[in-house]
Design a protein around this motif. Structure first.
Motif, PDB file in Angstrom:
ATOM      1  N   CYS A 143       0.821  -0.713  -0.211  1.00 42.77           N
ATOM      2  CA  CYS A 143      -0.103   0.142  -0.214  1.00 42.77           C
ATOM      3  C   CYS A 143       0.744   0.885   0.084  1.00 42.77           C
ATOM      4  CB  CYS A 143      -0.695   0.291   0.610  1.00 42.77           C
ATOM      5  SG  CYS A 143      -2.297  -1.881   1.172  1.00 42.77           S
ATOM      6  N   ASP A 144       2.269   1.335   0.529  1.00 46.85           N
ATOM      7  CA  ASP A 144       3.322   2.048   1.237  1.00 46.85           C
ATOM      8  C   ASP A 144       3.191   3.241  -0.785  1.00 46.85           C
ATOM      9  OD1 ASP A 144       4.652   3.959   2.520  1.00 46.85           O
ATOM     10  OD2 ASP A 144       6.072   3.212   1.324  1.00 46.85           O
ATOM     11  N   ALA A 145       3.241   1.593  -1.668  1.00 46.73           N
ATOM     12  CA  ALA A 145       4.024   2.010  -3.176  1.00 46.73           C
ATOM     13  C   ALA A 145       2.755   2.334  -4.103  1.00 46.73           C
ATOM     14  CB  ALA A 145       4.297   0.518  -3.743  1.00 46.73           C
ATOM     15  N   GLY A 146       1.830   2.928  -3.134  1.00 49.96           N
ATOM     16  CA  GLY A 146       0.226   3.277  -4.174  1.00 49.96           C
ATOM     17  C   GLY A 146      -0.466   2.880  -3.888  1.00 49.96           C
ATOM     18  N   GLY A 147      -2.168   3.136  -5.250  1.00 54.14           N
ATOM     19  CA  GLY A 147      -2.832   2.918  -5.446  1.00 54.14           C
ATOM     20  C   GLY A 147      -2.861   1.443  -6.004  1.00 54.14           C
ATOM     21  N   PRO A 148      -2.181   1.294  -6.868  1.00 58.26           N
ATOM     22  CA  PRO A 148      -2.308   0.531  -7.888  1.00 58.26           C
ATOM     23  C   PRO A 148      -1.068  -0.534  -7.846  1.00 58.26           C
ATOM     24  CG  PRO A 148      -1.325   2.487  -9.417  1.00 58.26           C
ATOM     25  CD  PRO A 148      -1.893   3.060  -7.996  1.00 58.26           C
ATOM     26  N   ALA A 149      -0.607  -0.817  -6.506  1.00 60.97           N
ATOM     27  CA  ALA A 149      -0.461  -1.874  -5.808  1.00 60.97           C
ATOM     28  C   ALA A 149      -0.606  -2.731  -5.468  1.00 60.97           C
ATOM     29  CB  ALA A 149       1.486  -0.993  -5.472  1.00 60.97           C
ATOM     30  N   ALA A 150      -1.841  -1.921  -4.162  1.00 59.89           N
ATOM     31  CA  ALA A 150      -2.296  -1.747  -2.872  1.00 59.89           C
ATOM     32  C   ALA A 150      -3.610  -2.791  -3.836  1.00 59.89           C
ATOM     33  CB  ALA A 150      -2.855  -1.080  -2.349  1.00 59.89           C
ATOM     34  N   ALA A 151      -4.135  -2.247  -4.990  1.00 64.03           N
ATOM     35  CA  ALA A 151      -5.248  -2.641  -5.491  1.00 64.03           C
ATOM     36  C   ALA A 151      -4.553  -4.550  -6.261  1.00 64.03           C
ATOM     37  CB  ALA A 151      -6.077  -2.237  -7.061  1.00 64.03           C
ATOM     38  N   VAL A 152      -3.619  -4.266  -6.675  1.00 67.01           N
ATOM     39  CA  VAL A 152      -3.117  -5.522  -7.279  1.00 67.01           C
ATOM     40  C   VAL A 152      -2.826  -6.980  -6.269  1.00 67.01           C
ATOM     41  CG1 VAL A 152      -2.288  -4.739  -9.522  1.00 67.01           C
ATOM     42  CG2 VAL A 152      -0.944  -5.121  -7.913  1.00 67.01           C
ATOM     43  N   SER A 153      -2.687  -6.872  -5.237  1.00 63.88           N
ATOM     44  CA  SER A 153      -1.823  -7.095  -4.325  1.00 63.88           C
ATOM     45  C   SER A 153      -2.888  -7.536  -3.264  1.00 63.88           C
ATOM     46  CB  SER A 153      -0.725  -6.797  -3.537  1.00 63.88           C
ATOM     47  OG  SER A 153      -1.279  -5.530  -2.693  1.00 63.88           O
ATOM     48  N   VAL A 154      -3.930  -7.062  -2.643  1.00 65.47           N
ATOM     49  CA  VAL A 154      -5.057  -7.038  -2.320  1.00 65.47           C
ATOM     50  C   VAL A 154      -5.922  -8.344  -2.145  1.00 65.47           C
ATOM     51  CG1 VAL A 154      -7.176  -6.257  -2.741  1.00 65.47           C
ATOM     52  CG2 VAL A 154      -7.384  -5.940  -0.629  1.00 65.47           C
ATOM     53  N   VAL A 155      -5.814  -8.874  -3.361  1.00 65.20           N
ATOM     54  CA  VAL A 155      -6.163 -11.060  -2.661  1.00 65.20           C
ATOM     55  C   VAL A 155      -5.424 -11.332  -1.812  1.00 65.20           C
ATOM     56  CG1 VAL A 155      -4.935 -11.636  -5.057  1.00 65.20           C
ATOM     57  CG2 VAL A 155      -6.772 -12.455  -4.425  1.00 65.20           C
ATOM     58  N   SER A 156      -3.581 -11.339  -2.250  1.00 63.24           N
ATOM     59  CA  SER A 156      -3.031 -11.877  -1.448  1.00 63.24           C
ATOM     60  C   SER A 156      -3.008 -11.970  -0.290  1.00 63.24           C
ATOM     61  CB  SER A 156      -1.713 -11.745  -0.694  1.00 63.24           C
ATOM     62  OG  SER A 156      -0.846 -12.674  -0.535  1.00 63.24           O
ATOM     63  N   PRO A 157      -3.471 -10.934   1.168  1.00 62.13           N
ATOM     64  CA  PRO A 157      -4.082 -11.198   2.301  1.00 62.13           C
ATOM     65  C   PRO A 157      -5.538 -12.058   2.696  1.00 62.13           C
ATOM     66  CG  PRO A 157      -3.325  -8.489   1.842  1.00 62.13           C
ATOM     67  CD  PRO A 157      -3.583  -9.281   1.030  1.00 62.13           C
ATOM     68  N   LEU A 158      -6.372 -11.284   1.361  1.00 63.44           N
ATOM     69  CA  LEU A 158      -6.924 -12.349   1.802  1.00 63.44           C
ATOM     70  C   LEU A 158      -7.272 -14.075   1.631  1.00 63.44           C
ATOM     71  CD1 LEU A 158      -9.494  -9.674  -0.196  1.00 63.44           C
ATOM     72  CD2 LEU A 158      -9.200  -9.552   2.179  1.00 63.44           C
ATOM     73  N   VAL A 159      -6.823 -14.073   0.206  1.00 59.80           N
ATOM     74  CA  VAL A 159      -5.975 -15.539   0.107  1.00 59.80           C
ATOM     75  C   VAL A 159      -5.792 -15.917   1.713  1.00 59.80           C
ATOM     76  CG1 VAL A 159      -5.108 -17.390  -1.316  1.00 59.80           C
ATOM     77  CG2 VAL A 159      -6.343 -15.284  -1.853  1.00 59.80           C
ATOM     78  N   MET A 160      -5.107 -15.712   1.660  1.00 56.36           N
ATOM     79  CA  MET A 160      -3.977 -16.097   2.815  1.00 56.36           C
ATOM     80  C   MET A 160      -5.033 -15.977   4.155  1.00 56.36           C
ATOM     81  SD  MET A 160      -1.395 -17.578   3.754  1.00 56.36           S
ATOM     82  CE  MET A 160       0.045 -17.235   3.150  1.00 56.36           C
ATOM     83  N   THR A 161      -5.403 -15.556   4.643  1.00 57.33           N
ATOM     84  CA  THR A 161      -6.675 -15.532   5.692  1.00 57.33           C
ATOM     85  C   THR A 161      -7.526 -16.406   5.415  1.00 57.33           C
ATOM     86  OG1 THR A 161      -6.312 -13.056   5.991  1.00 57.33           O
ATOM     87  CG2 THR A 161      -8.623 -13.867   6.635  1.00 57.33           C
ATOM     88  N   TYR A 162      -8.247 -17.024   4.348  1.00 60.11           N
ATOM     89  CA  TYR A 162      -9.113 -17.127   4.325  1.00 60.11           C
ATOM     90  C   TYR A 162      -8.558 -19.144   4.326  1.00 60.11           C
ATOM     91  CZ  TYR A 162     -11.375 -21.603   1.641  1.00 60.11           C
ATOM     92  OH  TYR A 162     -12.713 -23.114   1.311  1.00 60.11           O
ATOM     93  N   LEU A 163      -7.209 -19.310   3.717  1.00 64.06           N
ATOM     94  CA  LEU A 163      -6.034 -20.471   4.217  1.00 64.06           C
ATOM     95  C   LEU A 163      -6.542 -20.955   5.090  1.00 64.06           C
ATOM     96  CD1 LEU A 163      -3.802 -20.240   1.289  1.00 64.06           C
ATOM     97  CD2 LEU A 163      -5.625 -21.549   1.038  1.00 64.06           C
TER      98      LEU A 163
END
Length: 271
Positions: free
Chosen positions: A212-232
């Motif tokens: 997120c510190d890298a900017g909006g585009p970086a946050a937008a494309v990577s939010v799936v990661s913690p969501l998937v990890m949380t589900y797993l």
């Protein structure tokens, strides 16, 4: 979303996918030779460490992203991945096949190794690539590093501490023959039934904050990661399956009644 180097980022994604695949294929070759597929659990942490190192190198060569943020996210991921891999390797030393993989491979029609390749190694390689998106996005994000990146690093550090301390406490507990068949309910394990999984949860949300510190585009494309990890961790192959396995152990019901299922809190006095 202007300013984000989408072309270089896409190249980095390709390198990350190739790295994850290479780690899993090498691990598959080792597993076939040893006749034990539990070694793939060691490759989980190694895969993330390798992807982080390759991503850092490729982004550096391309001249993209902030140097400090890129080095920070790579270092944190490598430390987490290598610690996890070493812990799992020590835990599994001298043991045979994991019962989970025995049960899975019993369903194979035809070659068991090829079934394991499809259902375990390639799947885990895909997950390594997907979950590592914050590492990749943070490495390519333009703009200088801010306090948000250090906040993410602090969240990561708390998570690593929970995971490492919880693993060490459980290892000492299991090493005492007097505890055979008993439920671990001491230390961090009295505050949450899964301090190691909660630690993983914080690690990946912390890395996402760095993205997120890298900017909006970086946050937008990577939010799936913690969501998937949380589900797993909670609903997938982590907490849910482990508690199903532990449900019949003496003392488990009482332990579960007084101890938080995931997020830490003091144990209930009168469950």
């Amino acid at each position: 979303m202007s300013g984000f180097p989408w072309g270089a980022f896409a190249v980095g994604l390709g390198w990350a996918a190739a790295t994850a695949l290479a780690v899993m294929l090498a691990t598959f070759a080792v597993a076939v030779r040893k006749g034990v597929h539990r070694v793939v659990d060691v490759a989980w942490g190694l895969g993330f460490a390798a992807v982080a190192a390759v991503t850092c190198a490729v982004a550096t060569t391309a001249g993209e992203g902030d140097t400090g943020r890129r080095a920070l996210v790579a270092a944190l991921t490598v430390v987490w991945g290598l610690r996890l891999a070493a812990h799992i390797a020590r835990r599994g030393r001298g043991h045979g096949e994991d019962p989970r993989y025995d049960a899975m491979l019993a369903q194979a029609h035809g070659n068991r190794n090829l079934y394991a390749l499809r259902m375990v190694y390639l799947l885990q390689g895909t997950l390594v690539w997907l979950v590592s998106l914050p590492v990749q996005a943070a490495s390519y994000g333009p703009g200088p590093m801010t306090a948000l990146a250090w906040t993410g690093a602090a969240v990561w550090a708390v998570g690593l501490g929970f995971e490492a301390v919880g693993d060490a406490q459980l290892a000492r507990f299991k090493a005492d023959p007097a505890n055979r068949g008993r439920v671990m309910d001491r230390g961090l394990w009295s505050w949450t039934r899964h301090p190691n999984y909660f630690g993983d949860f914080l690690v990946w949300w912390g890395l996402f904050l760095i993205a997120c510190d890298a900017g909006g585009p970086a946050a937008a494309v990577s939010v799936v990661s913690p969501l998937v990890m949380t589900y797993l961790l909670i609903g997938g192959s982590g907490k849910r399956l482990l508690e199903r396995h532990m449900a019949d152990r003496p003392g488990w019901a009482e332990y579960a009644a007084r101890t938080s299922g995931f997020f830490p809190r003091p144990p209930r006095r009168n469950p």
